[in-house]
Design a protein around this motif. Structure first.
Motif, mmCIF file in Angstrom:
data_model
loop_
_atom_site.group_PDB
_atom_site.id
_atom_site.type_symbol
_atom_site.label_atom_id
_atom_site.label_comp_id
_atom_site.label_asym_id
_atom_site.label_seq_id
_atom_site.Cartn_x
_atom_site.Cartn_y
_atom_site.Cartn_z
ATOM 1 N N ALA A 1 32.648 49.227 21.265
ATOM 2 C CA ALA A 1 32.593 50.583 21.808
ATOM 3 C C ALA A 1 31.544 50.667 22.919
ATOM 4 N N TYR A 2 30.440 49.941 22.756
ATOM 5 C CA TYR A 2 29.412 49.893 23.802
ATOM 6 C C TYR A 2 29.985 49.266 25.078
ATOM 7 N N LEU A 3 30.719 48.169 24.935
ATOM 8 C CA LEU A 3 31.328 47.540 26.118
ATOM 9 C C LEU A 3 32.359 48.464 26.762
ATOM 10 N N GLU B 1 34.411 52.020 31.364
ATOM 11 C CA GLU B 1 34.938 53.345 31.680
ATOM 12 C C GLU B 1 34.522 53.749 33.092
ATOM 13 N N ARG B 2 35.506 54.009 33.943
ATOM 14 C CA ARG B 2 35.243 54.361 35.350
ATOM 15 C C ARG B 2 34.990 55.853 35.553
ATOM 16 N N ASP B 3 35.486 56.683 34.679
ATOM 17 C CA ASP B 3 35.304 58.126 34.803
ATOM 18 C C ASP B 3 33.953 58.507 34.191
ATOM 19 N N ALA B 4 33.073 59.079 34.985
ATOM 20 C CA ALA B 4 31.706 59.384 34.545
ATOM 21 C C ALA B 4 31.680 60.350 33.361
ATOM 22 N N ASP B 5 32.531 61.374 33.366
ATOM 23 C CA ASP B 5 32.538 62.332 32.255
ATOM 24 C C ASP B 5 33.005 61.654 30.967
ATOM 25 N N ALA B 6 34.055 60.861 31.065
ATOM 26 C CA ALA B 6 34.543 60.133 29.880
ATOM 27 C C ALA B 6 33.507 59.129 29.397
ATOM 28 N N ARG B 7 32.827 58.485 30.349
ATOM 29 C CA ARG B 7 31.791 57.506 29.998
ATOM 30 C C ARG B 7 30.652 58.186 29.230
ATOM 31 N N LEU C 1 31.701 58.980 25.701
ATOM 32 C CA LEU C 1 31.625 57.776 24.856
ATOM 33 C C LEU C 1 30.180 57.495 24.450
ATOM 34 N N MET C 2 29.277 57.660 25.383
ATOM 35 C CA MET C 2 27.866 57.389 25.094
ATOM 36 C C MET C 2 27.372 58.226 23.920
ATOM 37 N N GLY C 3 27.827 59.464 23.833
ATOM 38 C CA GLY C 3 27.387 60.341 22.761
ATOM 39 C C GLY C 3 27.734 59.830 21.377
ATOM 40 N N SER C 4 28.832 59.086 21.272
ATOM 41 C CA SER C 4 29.228 58.566 19.964
ATOM 42 C C SER C 4 28.737 57.150 19.704
ATOM 43 N N VAL C 5 28.231 56.472 20.735
ATOM 44 C CA VAL C 5 27.841 55.067 20.601
ATOM 45 C C VAL C 5 26.333 54.876 20.693
ATOM 46 N N LEU C 6 25.672 55.624 21.571
ATOM 47 C CA LEU C 6 24.244 55.437 21.833
ATOM 48 C C LEU C 6 23.434 56.624 21.322
ATOM 49 N N THR C 7 22.230 56.358 20.848
ATOM 50 C CA THR C 7 21.335 57.462 20.517
ATOM 51 C C THR C 7 21.014 58.218 21.808
ATOM 52 N N ASP C 8 20.585 59.457 21.669
ATOM 53 C CA ASP C 8 20.313 60.290 22.846
ATOM 54 C C ASP C 8 19.246 59.678 23.749
ATOM 55 N N GLU D 1 24.650 56.643 35.384
ATOM 56 C CA GLU D 1 24.522 56.512 36.839
ATOM 57 C C GLU D 1 24.398 55.040 37.245
ATOM 58 N N ALA D 2 23.604 54.273 36.511
ATOM 59 C CA ALA D 2 23.436 52.847 36.811
ATOM 60 C C ALA D 2 24.749 52.095 36.607
ATOM 61 N N ILE D 3 25.485 52.442 35.564
ATOM 62 C CA ILE D 3 26.782 51.794 35.319
ATOM 63 C C ILE D 3 27.732 52.096 36.470
ATOM 64 N N GLY D 4 27.768 53.337 36.920
ATOM 65 C CA GLY D 4 28.627 53.703 38.047
ATOM 66 C C GLY D 4 28.320 52.887 39.291
#
Length: 110
Positions: A9-11, A16-22, A25-32, A52-55
């Protein structure tokens, strides 16, 4: 969700190319306050900064996608795994879990 499921899920976040979708996903995979470091980035903290860095990084990837290689080991709330970015690159990451999410990632390029 197993540790391997969480790593996949982290990968997915990196793929994920769409920033909003990305960021969703972060909300369910990464701590805040998740922390990310690799040879190019030192201490990125939080979803917005990492997204932003991923983008920016994706602009250099072309159509390449991350894929899980091997989960080398899991113990005491941490895991070491290998990844591939198409045929162009490979590396290792160490993740630290906090319950059912990832608290930190330290990446190494192969």
């Amino acid at each position: 969700m197993t540790e391997t499921d969480l790593i996949n899920a982290y990968l997915d976040i990196w793929n994920e190319r769409d920033a909003d979708a990305r960021e969703s996903l972060m909300g369910s995979v990464l701590t805040d306050d998740a922390l990310y470091s690799d040879p190019d980035y030192a201490g990125l903290r939080g979803h917005a900064v990492l997204s932003e860095a991923i983008g920016r990084a994706q602009a250099d990837f072309g159509g390449l996608r991350f894929a899980l290689g091997d989960v080398v080991g899991v113990h005491h709330g941490r895991a070491l795994f290998t990844w591939r970015l198409g045929e162009a690159a490979a590396g290792y990451d160490v993740v630290e879990f906090d319950g059912d999410r990832i608290r930190s990632v330290v990446g190494f390029f192969g």
